[in-house]
Motif scaffolding. Structure first.
Motif, PDB file in Angstrom:
ATOM      1  N   ASP A 195       0.830  -1.197   0.000  1.00  0.00           N
ATOM      2  CA  ASP A 195       0.000   0.000   0.000  1.00  0.00           C
ATOM      3  C   ASP A 195       0.867   1.250   0.000  1.00  0.00           C
ATOM      4  O   ASP A 195       0.556   2.235  -0.677  1.00  0.00           O
ATOM      5  N   LEU A 252       1.062   4.332  -2.732  1.00  0.00           N
ATOM      6  CA  LEU A 252       1.019   5.736  -2.319  1.00  0.00           C
ATOM      7  C   LEU A 252       2.282   6.472  -2.749  1.00  0.00           C
ATOM      8  O   LEU A 252       2.218   7.613  -3.222  1.00  0.00           O
ATOM      9  N   VAL A 291      -9.886   5.321   1.327  1.00  0.00           N
ATOM     10  CA  VAL A 291      -8.561   5.870   1.073  1.00  0.00           C
ATOM     11  C   VAL A 291      -8.399   6.276  -0.384  1.00  0.00           C
ATOM     12  O   VAL A 291      -7.900   7.355  -0.692  1.00  0.00           O
ATOM     13  N   TRP A 292      -8.850   5.428  -1.306  1.00  0.00           N
ATOM     14  CA  TRP A 292      -8.593   5.658  -2.715  1.00  0.00           C
ATOM     15  C   TRP A 292      -9.776   6.221  -3.484  1.00  0.00           C
ATOM     16  O   TRP A 292      -9.599   6.721  -4.612  1.00  0.00           O
ATOM     17  N   GLY A 346      -2.449  15.254  -0.372  1.00  0.00           N
ATOM     18  CA  GLY A 346      -3.182  14.139   0.210  1.00  0.00           C
ATOM     19  C   GLY A 346      -2.349  12.874   0.260  1.00  0.00           C
ATOM     20  O   GLY A 346      -2.346  12.147   1.267  1.00  0.00           O
ATOM     21  N   TRP A 358       0.332  13.299   2.903  1.00  0.00           N
ATOM     22  CA  TRP A 358      -0.252  13.213   4.242  1.00  0.00           C
ATOM     23  C   TRP A 358      -0.488  11.775   4.650  1.00  0.00           C
ATOM     24  O   TRP A 358      -0.224  11.393   5.794  1.00  0.00           O
ATOM     25  N   ARG A 359      -0.958  10.942   3.748  1.00  0.00           N
ATOM     26  CA  ARG A 359      -1.157   9.527   4.054  1.00  0.00           C
ATOM     27  C   ARG A 359       0.165   8.860   4.408  1.00  0.00           C
ATOM     28  O   ARG A 359       0.249   8.061   5.348  1.00  0.00           O
ATOM     29  N   GLN A 413       1.235   9.956   7.872  1.00  0.00           N
ATOM     30  CA  GLN A 413       0.464   9.270   8.906  1.00  0.00           C
ATOM     31  C   GLN A 413       1.046   7.897   9.217  1.00  0.00           C
ATOM     32  O   GLN A 413       1.167   7.500  10.375  1.00  0.00           O
ATOM     33  N   PRO A 453      -3.905   4.577  10.158  1.00  0.00           N
ATOM     34  CA  PRO A 453      -5.114   4.818   9.365  1.00  0.00           C
ATOM     35  C   PRO A 453      -5.733   3.502   8.931  1.00  0.00           C
ATOM     36  O   PRO A 453      -5.061   2.474   8.888  1.00  0.00           O
ATOM     37  N   LEU A 504      -6.075   1.379   6.638  1.00  0.00           N
ATOM     38  CA  LEU A 504      -5.497   1.048   5.341  1.00  0.00           C
ATOM     39  C   LEU A 504      -5.096  -0.417   5.377  1.00  0.00           C
ATOM     40  O   LEU A 504      -3.951  -0.754   5.607  1.00  0.00           O
TER      41      LEU A 504
END
Length: 433
Positions: free
Chosen positions: A314, A318, A360-361, A410, A413-414, A417, A424, A426
């Protein structure tokens, strides 16, 4: 009430039946054909705006085959050496521009068909992601069909889909793509950042990237390229801000009140650029900012993958999305077709992520579609009004560029995190071993 219940049940059954048809193999094939017929017809309606670069590709290829004078091998070029492969191929066995353009388009569509095949076969949600990919291509319009980006976008998508199970193959494909146009290198960066150990890093990233690079550079050197094998980097340094780039947004908007800001045609590299010392200074600054941003994103992805190793894949998606966005946001070129790079990481994530990761997506998936639509309006629909400084076409590209910045923030930021230990929602992609 009973009649209303029966009606609701019938409606639900009808929607379910339609959904089943759309997600079937023949439904996706039909969608692929219809989408590409629409795109080809749209491209033909715009003709020169879409196939202008293809005519240049044809000229390079014909000159090479007929006179033995090739880009990179005999003179500096704006593309990496590997771009000779897709540019030369349509000229083999054909004569004239029309035949070249047909073969070029057929090759791009075939490559996209291969990417769609990989995508539709990817569990658990590949067929749904395949429809999103087709919608994205239609939203973006025909610009990708007449550019090298139409070649590298499917390569980015295929490499991301293979990254979990065949990382070495994914690296090789992405590296080859990077030698055609640099953007697929973002996948290599993401693979490197999320490698779980030094031996895997060497085996899955360094070795395949080195082999592919050695082949491409070796062939270029054997053809007499010399230092021209790296001429793409020098060619880019000479450019200033392209009119529609993110960094040019302020200059473009300022045209509303400052008539001294000029956008002029660069007849050497065939693009419109913002003139003036301030624009040149910003462009020069971006030459440093862009590679620094890529390195920092790679380090952020590395930290995130180490903090949450169960989310490594993941994080890879990202990281690829963030890096590709950075290659647009911090790029002084910023051509409309660059937006084609953004579809692959979103499509791959929609295919690989389980239902729990929809939150998320889904927002970036909608956001990327919005950016694609605005990009098509910018080019080819209303590029003339944009260059002419018409207020509505100054505002719309500015909104598009703002959307690109928001998408980048965005994604970053993910990653932040995850890197700082926030957990999160995820979930791990189900195909990751």
């Amino acid at each position: 009430m009973p009649s209303q219940t029966v009606s609701a049940d019938r409606s639900h059954a009808a929607f379910a039946a339609v959904g089943e048809v759309l997600l079937s193999r023949w439904g996706i094939i039909t969608g692929f054909v219809l989408a590409h017929v629409w795109i080809v017809l749209d491209a033909l309606s715009w003709s020169g705006e879409i196939f202008g670069d293809v005519s240049l590709y044809d000229w390079w290829a014909r000159r090479g085959f007929m006179n033995g004078v090739w880009p990179v091998l005999d003179y500096d070029w704006v593309y990496p050496a590997g771009a000779l492969i897709p540019i030369a191929a349509p000229a083999i066995g054909t004569t004239g521009f029309v035949a070249y353009a047909v073969m070029w388009s057929a090759g791009v569509i075939a490559l996209n068909g291969l990417a769609l095949w990989f995508l539709a076969r990817t569990p658990p949600r590949g067929r749904l992601a395949a429809w999103w990919w087709l919608i994205f291509l239609v939203a973006l319009g025909p610009i990708w069909l007449g550019r090298l980006d139409g070649v590298v976008a499917p390569l980015i998508l295929i490499s991301l889909l293979l990254a979990a199970r065949r990382p070495a193959v994914a690296t090789a494909i992405a590296t080859l793509g990077a030698w055609i146009k640099i953007a697929p290198g973002a996948v290599v960066v993401a693979l490197a950042a999320t490698s779980r150990s030094l031996p895997r890093f060497v085996r899955d990233v360094v070795a395949p990237a080195a082999v592919v690079s050695a082949l491409v550079v070796g062939l270029a050197l054997a053809g007499g390229a010399g230092e021209r094998a790296w001429s793409v980097f020098g060619q880019q340094e000479a450019r200033t801000l392209q009119a529609e780039s993110v960094a040019a947004t302020w200059f473009s908007v300022a045209r509303l009140w400052d008539p001294s800001i000029r956008i002029e045609y660069n007849d050497v590299i065939f693009t419109y650029e913002v003139q003036g010392s301030a624009a040149r200074e910003v462009a020069s600054l971006l030459d440093t900012v862009l590679p620094v941003a890529v390195v920092l994103l790679g380090l952020l992805a590395w930290a995130a993958a180490r903090r949450r190793p169960e989310l490594a894949h993941d994080v890879l998606l990202l990281s690829a999305a963030a890096t590709l966005l950075a290659l647009i946001v911090f790029n002084k070129v910023g051509s409309p077709q660059f937006v084609a790079w953004l579809g692959p990481p979103v499509a791959a994530a929609l295919a690989l992520a389980g239902p729990g990761a929809r939150h998320v997506w889904s927002p970036p998936a909608v956001g990327v579609l919005g950016v694609a639509v605005l990009t098509q309006i910018l080019y080819p629909v209303a590029y003339g009004p944009f260059l002419g400084g018409e207020p509505w076409m100054i505002v719309m590209p500015a909104l598009r560029n703002l959307g690109l910045v928001v998408l980048l923030l965005g994604a970053v930021w993910r990653l932040v995190q995850i890197a700082v230990g926030h957990r999160p929602r995820l979930p791990r992609s189900p195909d990751v071993p």
